[in-house]
Each structure stands twice: as structure tokens, then as C-alpha cells.
Design an enzyme around this catalytic site. Structure first.
Site, mmCIF file in Angstrom:
data_model
loop_
_atom_site.group_PDB
_atom_site.id
_atom_site.type_symbol
_atom_site.label_atom_id
_atom_site.label_comp_id
_atom_site.label_asym_id
_atom_site.label_seq_id
_atom_site.Cartn_x
_atom_site.Cartn_y
_atom_site.Cartn_z
ATOM 1 N N TYR A 1 -7.098 3.988 0.365
ATOM 2 C CA TYR A 1 -8.625 3.368 0.467
ATOM 3 C C TYR A 1 -8.718 2.608 1.782
ATOM 4 C CZ TYR A 1 -7.369 -1.412 -0.661
ATOM 5 O OH TYR A 1 -7.038 -2.846 -0.729
ATOM 6 N N ASN B 1 -20.874 -2.991 10.707
ATOM 7 C CA ASN B 1 -22.056 -2.354 11.725
ATOM 8 C C ASN B 1 -21.532 -1.701 12.841
ATOM 9 O OD1 ASN B 1 -24.831 -1.593 11.857
ATOM 10 N ND2 ASN B 1 -25.391 -3.704 12.751
ATOM 11 N N ASP C 1 -11.818 -13.382 4.478
ATOM 12 C CA ASP C 1 -11.087 -12.150 3.880
ATOM 13 C C ASP C 1 -9.665 -12.444 3.896
ATOM 14 O OD1 ASP C 1 -10.254 -9.794 3.357
ATOM 15 O OD2 ASP C 1 -10.994 -8.753 5.065
ATOM 16 N N ASP D 1 -20.511 1.120 15.520
ATOM 17 C CA ASP D 1 -20.861 2.882 15.545
ATOM 18 C C ASP D 1 -19.329 3.419 15.774
ATOM 19 O OD1 ASP D 1 -23.561 2.201 15.326
ATOM 20 O OD2 ASP D 1 -23.661 2.525 17.651
ATOM 21 N N HIS E 1 -13.669 -1.899 0.870
ATOM 22 C CA HIS E 1 -12.875 -2.989 1.297
ATOM 23 C C HIS E 1 -13.715 -4.105 0.594
ATOM 24 C CE1 HIS E 1 -10.068 -5.807 2.829
ATOM 25 N NE2 HIS E 1 -10.885 -6.393 3.821
ATOM 26 N N GLU F 1 -31.828 -3.713 14.203
ATOM 27 C CA GLU F 1 -30.314 -3.323 13.994
ATOM 28 C C GLU F 1 -29.664 -2.890 15.360
ATOM 29 O OE1 GLU F 1 -26.980 -0.606 12.897
ATOM 30 O OE2 GLU F 1 -28.986 0.025 13.741
ATOM 31 N N TRP G 1 0.703 -1.179 -0.011
ATOM 32 C CA TRP G 1 -0.008 -0.029 0.045
ATOM 33 C C TRP G 1 1.048 1.379 -0.080
ATOM 34 C CZ3 TRP G 1 -1.269 -4.490 2.230
ATOM 35 C CH2 TRP G 1 -2.421 -5.097 2.055
ATOM 36 N N CYS H 1 -6.797 -5.170 -1.870
ATOM 37 C CA CYS H 1 -7.946 -5.856 -1.079
ATOM 38 C C CYS H 1 -8.776 -6.559 -2.530
ATOM 39 C CB CYS H 1 -8.742 -5.419 -0.221
ATOM 40 S SG CYS H 1 -9.758 -3.822 -1.037
ATOM 41 N N GLU I 1 -30.896 0.303 8.985
ATOM 42 C CA GLU I 1 -30.206 1.171 9.835
ATOM 43 C C GLU I 1 -31.004 1.792 10.602
ATOM 44 O OE1 GLU I 1 -27.193 1.701 10.581
ATOM 45 O OE2 GLU I 1 -25.843 1.370 8.798
#
Length: 780
Positions: A612, A489, A449, A491, A426, A543, A331, A367, A538
Site C-alpha cells: 500500500y 497535490n 506524520d 503532479d 497513507h 489549485e 512492510w 501507517c 482540482e
């Protein structure tokens, strides 16, 4: 014994002619070197010959001749077998059962490959899928007799095959085949040829097997073993209901297993870009390369029966961070000793290079490259897989399941504490399988991943994590579910440093991450939004329950105990498709007062160039914006970033991060907002020229216009099209400011049907420039 020789000379013709039994004359001579000249007495010698049982030699080291030679009685005439002449002996030898050849019926157009959906693979080996019967043909030297002849198949995989591990399989021949076991049945016999139908269990170990066939007869003596000169390659079987990778929908199997071309999404949530990628899982040499990757992983062959193990190992092996895997991540922006990640458009060259160099990691990947190669390998092995892009993707570094932003007393970011980040986008993978190791309801799509971010059990890998578990906040289920939950998800929690050095939570942004989760649609090149699979809507009660459920298992379980006031909102808007590369970037900041009282604040804005991944390169502009709002008033503030301020600062993806923060004077409400955007780049225009026919030369014109007012140096086009032409580089050279370059490619299509010609631009000053043309190739 030493010094002693036994000579037997006979003149009998017993067995040569039937019915004759002439006398037998046998001469026995025993010579002992040290006793050659010593003669026994006549009586003793005569008596010893007449009664050897009573007069054995006392020397215990000597052999008694009666232990070695039996007296022969004249055989009864009816039992005498004639001694065959030379011709008769040859005929009897030929009638002894033996195996002449083994035909695995491995032709690409044959029944095996067609029924197993492996006819697209290259290679002469028999490529099949587990849990499904296949056929082989044996040629013998004479007809097979089921009553007296015996047949056994033997399969071995791995360096130390063991029956107990399922890596050494002994397959009996039975009268009736049963499911879920290795068995074979003779289904056809024609002269000296027999055809076998062989059944494998849906839990069989996948990989490369060697086959040997042992055949024998009760009448003819020893067994005869023949080793096949071709191998059997066993793959996962999404068409088999008993296989844990079974996928019910035919259209989805066609997309997620058989489609060798796909789309990968990138950019920002407001400017979603797409590029075509050649997965090429059926390309020549790719299956061998994928099996090589498995071999390099040092995973025990017995572990290859479980797709959970396989995808977890592959997620580690695609990156070279700690195990000499396929791709080196980079990167830095400096790719001079390799290929820029943005320049790849195919997995084929990457996997071939890794295989041909005996496992030397390929440079370089980011990625989307890691994800694309993972898609290729898993589809090749038979696991339904897709590349998935998450916009505003969080990177939680402290297992808090929140994305934490630390500010000082003056509301300025504290860089050394802000290790959590939010990537513009990503790319990872979903793969389809049952999860027998998890509670019911957690099968289906699993997230893995291959990009090296954090270690899992000491290795850079991630998943498989149940997407259903992520959606429900069940982060206590394996593997690495908390990390992926935070990506989609979590916060964003803002903390301010107090005078005593402690931190107080001042604001929680609840819709900051996990936007427009995207993958290629089934059966088309359209983008499919799959956000609803990863999270509830959302702000909905479901949620919020999922977020709070997950947070209880994080390092800050009491994060949601303090309510916040929210009567002033800040929002950043973008006109159209957003700013273009080479021009001024213009955004609008919308501030709303939702209360019946006036409000005042000062917005601190700063914009930084960002990789990114969410790592900041540096701030390029800062300013303060005083705002006064009347009750229920809404104001729009124009924000401009001139081209001159960013032209020499951009990195890959041309991404920028705008941070806004402030405090409402009357209520002490904290305002905080972070917005990412990119400067859009132009596409390569590809125009096919002439009729597309197999074996007939055609051309395509590739056109590019430089959007910048300065010269692009050392521009290279990388062009490839499966079934059209092999990937190669075209050196274009320098392209002046706002100038247009055109390249004409000539090639001869080799495969009929719909094809795609893909091109990308490789240049230090400009990245993520690519194009695609659809070409329908006709039969000759």
C-alpha cells in the site's frame, strides 16, 4: 580548643517562678592537659580575673574566656518568662504553626477533575489543565492567621527544575488572582482547614509536577515544609481561550479530545474501507505511558510548554526508526516475531507494552497504526487530534515536488530510477493549534506524520505543517510542508529516456494524487471528506497557482514551461464496489478521441502486486492492446485478471497497480495512466446476545466466511471492547475454502453507555478483516 575543657555549672532557678530573681552562682573550670600541674602566681592570677581586658593570654591559639562567656545581669521581673512544666511545654509546641496534611482534591468525581474535563482519566493524582484554576485543601495544627502566618506553594517538574525555565514554580498567596500567572488565594477557612484556589498560566509546562507546601509564622520561628504524597499532572487545555490549542466548538472538543474510539480509513479511492479503532486515551495506565514517551524523548521539560515542540517530538517517538520509539515499522509481510500491523485494533496494548518494558519498541506497525497511536498520545495530553487518510498519496524522494515516472525508449518503466511512489493510501494526523511561529492565517489544523518515510533535520519525523500553507502552496513555511504538499497535490510527470541518455518530459498528469482525503465525522461514524482543506478544487485556477507556486521551491523549478497536447483520454472504470477477493478482477478501460481526426495507438498494460506504500512486489500480467478510434469515438475495453494469476502473489492490503502507457501515432501525444485497486475482503459479523447490563454476563457471536477457495491456516481473532472486556486473542485454527467459522464470546460489561465491541482477524493468507458491534450498556 584541643586539650581544653570548659565546664559551666549553675544552681539558678531563674524563670521558674515569676517575680523571683535569686543570686546566680557560676563555676568556670578551664583545664589544659599540658598545664595541669603548673599554677599561676597568686597576684597574677587574681589580677587576671579582676581585669581580663588588660591581661589577655599571649598565646594566640588559645580562646579567651571573655570571648565565650558573658556576665549575666539579673533580669527585670516583668521580662522573666516562666519555664513551663511538661504539660505547658507540650501545649506551646502544639501551638507552633505546622502543616498536618495536604489534600489535592483529586477525586474523579470532585470539582477539580469535573471542571478540568479530566474525570475520565484513571489514577489518584490531580489531573488538571493549564490556564484554569484548581483547588487544594490544607489542614493545620491551629487556625491560619493571614496577618502573621505565611504560606508558599512550590511545584517542580523534570530532573533539574529551574525557575528561569518554568520548571520550578514558586506560587505566592495573594488577595486577588490575575490571569496568566501562577498565584494562589485563600477562598475558604474552616477551623484549622483552609482551601486554596490556585491559578496557572495558559503557557505552563505540561507534565508531572511534585508539590511541596511551606508554612511559617513570624511568631513561631522556623518554617515547616510538607511534601504532597500525590503528584499534579498538567495537560494542555483546549477549553481555555489563552491556550494555543484552544478549540472553539464544543462538539469538536468532544470528538477530537474526549472521544476514545474512532474510525480509520484505508483501501483505494474507489474502494474506501473503514475500521474502528480504540484510542483508549483514558484507559488505566495510558496517561502514565504517554508521559513516559515524553520522558524517553529527552526533550527538555521547558520545551513542553509549546504544542509545536510536543507534536514534533511525538511524531518522532511513535516510530522506533532512530530513537527507540514506540513502534517498529514492518512492510515485509513477515510478522512471525511480533503482531501483524493489520491485527491491531487498539492503542492501549501497544502503549502499555512499551511502558511496561521500559521503552522496548513494540512490533509491528504500519501507517494506520502509527497514526492511531499518535492520536491516542496527543488526545491524552490534551491536543485536539484526528487520524487522516490520503488516497493516492505521493512519496516524493527528491524534493522536486513532483512524482516522477521514468520510462525507457520503448515506454517501459525504468525501475531503478522510479524511487518516487504513490501509496494506495497513507494515514497521518491533523492536530489543532495556533501557529505563533508562522505568519497570520496559518493556525488551525496542522499535519504531522509518525510513519518513518524521510528524515527531517536528521530524525524520522514530519510536521507540524500548516494545512492552510499546504493548500496555498506555501511550502517555504516550516515544518516539512514541501513533503506533505507533494503527498496531496503533486503532479505526476512522465520522463522518457533519449538515445543520448538524457530524459525529456513527455507528459504531466495533473490529477494523479491526493484524492478523497478522509477522517471520521464529528459526532458520528460517517466518513468526512476534507480534501478541500488540503487543496483547492482540482483543475481550478487557484489549485494550479498553488502547484506552480510550490514547484518554484523544488529541485525542478522549470517543470511547467512546456505545454502538452491532450485530444485523446484514457480512463479506467470499476463496476460497483470493485473486485472481491477470491474471484476474477474485472475493470473497464475507456478510451476517448476528442478530435475530429482519426487516432491510433497501442496501449501497453501491466499489472503489479503492490504494497500500500506504493512499493511494487512484482508484475504478474503484461499485454498490449491496439486501439483505433474514429473522430470523436469512444471505446470501452474489458480488462480481466484471473484469480489464478494473483492468488499466490498478494501482500498486505491485497493491492494492485495497473499501468497503461502509449503514444498516439498521428500527434505523438503520450498516454499514461496508473490505477490502483484492491480485492475487497469480507467483514467479521458480530451479533450481541442477551441484555447488556453493567455487572451482568452477556455474549456476542462472531461469524466469518472464508472468501477463498483454499484453507486459511492458523486463524486468530483479536477481540476488545472498552468498558466491555479487555483485549485478548481467540485461536480459531484452520478455516477451509469458503467455510464459515463462528466464535461466541462471553463477557461482563463494566461501564454503562454506548460501547463498541471490536474484532479483527489475524491470518497470513488474508488481512484487513474486521468487524464492530454497537452495544448500549444499561446501569445495573
Amino acid at each position: 580548643m584541643p586539650g581544653e575543657r570548659l565546664t559551666v555549672r549553675g544552681t539558678s532557678d531563674v524563670g521558674r517562678f515569676p517575680g523571683s530573681a535569686p543570686p546566680i552562682r557560676v563555676e568556670l573550670t578551664i583545664q589544659k592537659e599540658e598545664e595541669k600541674k603548673q599554677e599561676e602566681g597568686g597576684c597574677l592570677g587574681w589580677f587576671r580575673k579582676m581585669c581580663p581586658c588588660c591581661c589577655k593570654r599571649q598565646n594566640s591559639t588559645s580562646y579567651d574566656i571573655t570571648d565565650k562567656v558573658e556576665f549575666i545581669k539579673s533580669p527585670e521581673p516583668e521580662l522573666i518568662k516562666p519555664k513551663p512544666e511538661n504539660g505547658e511545654a507540650k501545649e506551646m509546641e502544639e501551638m507552633r504553626l505546622s502543616l498536618c496534611s495536604v489534600d489535592l482534591l483529586s477525586s474523579k468525581t470532585g470539582r477539580n477533575r469535573l471542571e478540568h474535563h479530566t474525570d475520565l482519566y484513571h489514577g489518584d493524582d490531580l489531573i488538571i489543565r493549564r490556564g484554569q484554576t484548581f483547588q487544594i485543601e490544607l489542614e493545620l495544627n491551629r487556625p491560619f492567621c493571614a496577618d502573621t502566618d505565611k504560606l508558599l506553594l512550590d511545584l517542580k517538574t523534570g530532573s533539574l527544575p529551574m525557575v528561569s525555565k518554568g520548571t520550578h514554580v514558586i506560587i505566592p498567596v495573594v488577595d486577588h488572582l490575575e490571569d496568566e500567572r501562577w498565584e494562589a488565594k485563600i477562598v475558604e477557612q474552616n477551623g484549622n482547614k483552609i482551601k486554596l484556589s490556585v491559578n496557572s498560566p495558559a503557557s505552563a509546562v505540561i507534565g508531572l509536577y511534585g508539590l511541596s507546601v511551606t508554612i511559617s509564622s513570624l511568631k513561631d520561628g522556623p518554617a515547616n515544609t510538607h511534601n504532597s504524597n500525590k503528584n499534579i499532572i498538567m495537560l494542555f487545555n483546549p477549553w481555555c481561550e489563552e491556550d494555543t490549542v484552544f478549540l472553539d466548538e464544543q462538539d469538536e472538543r468532544k470528538e477530537y479530545v474526549l472521544n476514545d474510539i474512532g474510525r480509520i480509513y484505508y483501501g483505494t479511492e474507489n474502494q474506501i474501507g473503514a475500521r474502528t479503532w480504540n484510542f483508549g486515551q483514558f484507559h488505566e495506565g495510558i496517561l502514565d505511558a504517554c508521559l513516559f514517551v515524553l520522558e524517553k524523548s529527552d526533550m527538555p521539560p521547558s520545551g513542553r510548554r509549546d504544542p509545536v515542540n510536543v507534536v514534533r517530538v511525538i511524531s518522532a517517538m511513535i516510530n522506533a526508526q532512530d530513537d527507540f520509539g514506540v513502534l517498529v515499522g514492518n512492510w515485509s509481510g513477515n510478522y512471525s516475531d511480533g503482531v501483524s500491523p493489520a491485527a491491531w485494533s487498539s492503542s492501549v496494548e501497544i502503549l502499555r507494552k512499551y511502558h511496561s518494558t521500559n521503552g522496548t519498541p513494540v512490533s509491528y506497525g504500519q501507517c494506520w497504526v502509527f497514526s492511531a497511536v499518535t492520536t491516542t498520545v496527543l488526545r491524552c495530553l490534551g491536543i485536539p487530534t484526528r487520524s487522516v487518510t490520503n488516497f493516492q498519496s505521493a512519496h516524493d524522494t527528491d524534493t522536486s515536488l513532483t512524482t516522477d515516472v521514468y520510462l525507457d525508449e520503448n515506454m517501459e518503466p525504468i525501475d531503478y530510477l522510479n524511487s518516487d511512489s504513490v501509496w494506495n493510501f497513507h494515514v497521518w494526523n491533523d492536530c489543532w493549534m495556533a501557529r505563533l511561529d508562522l505568519p497570520p492565517g496559518h493556525g488551525g489544523w496542522q499535519a504531522i506524520d509518525s510513519t518513518p518515510q524521510e528524515t527531517s533535520q536528521g530524525t524520522f519525523r514530519c510536521g507540524p505543517a500548516s494545512v492552510n500553507a499546504i493548500r496555498s502552496g506555501h511550502v517555504y513555511l516550516k515544518h516539512d510542508t514541501p513533503f506533505i504538499f507533494a503527498e496531496v497535490n503533486s503532479d505526476k510527470i512522465y520522463w522518457q529516456r533519449n538515445l543520448d541518455g538524457t530524459f525529456s518530459q513527455i507528459y504531466a498528469e495533473k490529477k494523479a494524487v491526493g484524492h478523497y482525503i478522509s477522517t471520521k465525522a464529528v459526532g458520528s461514524d460517517e466518513r468526512a471528506d476534507i480534501t478541500h482543506l488540503y487543496k483547492h478544487e482540482e483543475g481550478s485556477e487557484e489549485e494550479r497557482i498553488a502547484v506552480e507556486t510550490a514547484s518554484r521551491y523544488g529541485s525542478k523549478p522549470n517543470i511547467y514551461s512546456t505545454p502538452m497536447a491532450e485530444d485523446v483520454n484514457v480512463e479506467v472504470r470499476m463496476a460497483g464496489e470493485g473486485p472481491r477477493m477470491g474471484g476474477d478482477a474485472k475493470l473497464s478501460i475507456l478510451v476517448k478521441n476528442l478530435s475530429s481526426q482519426p487516432r491510433r495507438t497501442t496501449l501497453h498494460s501491466q499489472v503489479a502486486v503492490m504494497y500500500y506504500t506504493g512499493v511494487l512486489k512484482g508484475t504478474i500480467k503484461k499485454e498490449e492492446l491496439p486501439v483505433e478510434l474514429m473522430p470523436n469515438e469512444e471505446k470501452s475495453i474489458e480488462w480481466v485478471l484471473p484469480y489464478q494469476q494473483y492468488q499466490n502473489q498478494l501482500v498486505d492490503q491485497a493491492a494492485l497497480l495497473l499501468t497503461l502507457s502509449g503514444k498516439v501515432t498521428e500527434t505523438q501525444q503520450v498516454l499514461a495512466s496508473q490505477t490502483t485497486f484492491r480485492l475487497r475482503t469480507p467483514d467479521l459479523s458480530i451479533t450481541p446476545l442477551g441484555e447488556a447490563v453493567v455487572g451482568k454476563e452477556m455474549a456476542a457471536k462472531i461469524t466469518f466466511t472464508n472468501p477463498l477457495p483454499r484453507t486459511l491456516k492458523d486463524v486468530v481473532f483479536r477481540v476488545e471492547g472498552l468498558g466491555l472486556q479487555q483485549g485478548h486473542e481467540v485461536f480459531v485454527g484452520d478455516i477451509g475454502g469458503h467455510a464459515t467459522a463462528t466464535v461466541t464470546e462471553h463477557f461482563i460489561p463494566t461501564q454503562p453507555g454506548p460501547r463498541k465491541l471490536v474484532a479483527s482477524l489475524d491470518c497470513k493468507q488474508l488481512t484487513q478483516v474486521h468487524g464492530v458491534a454497537d452495544i448500549n450498556v444499561l446501569e445495573q
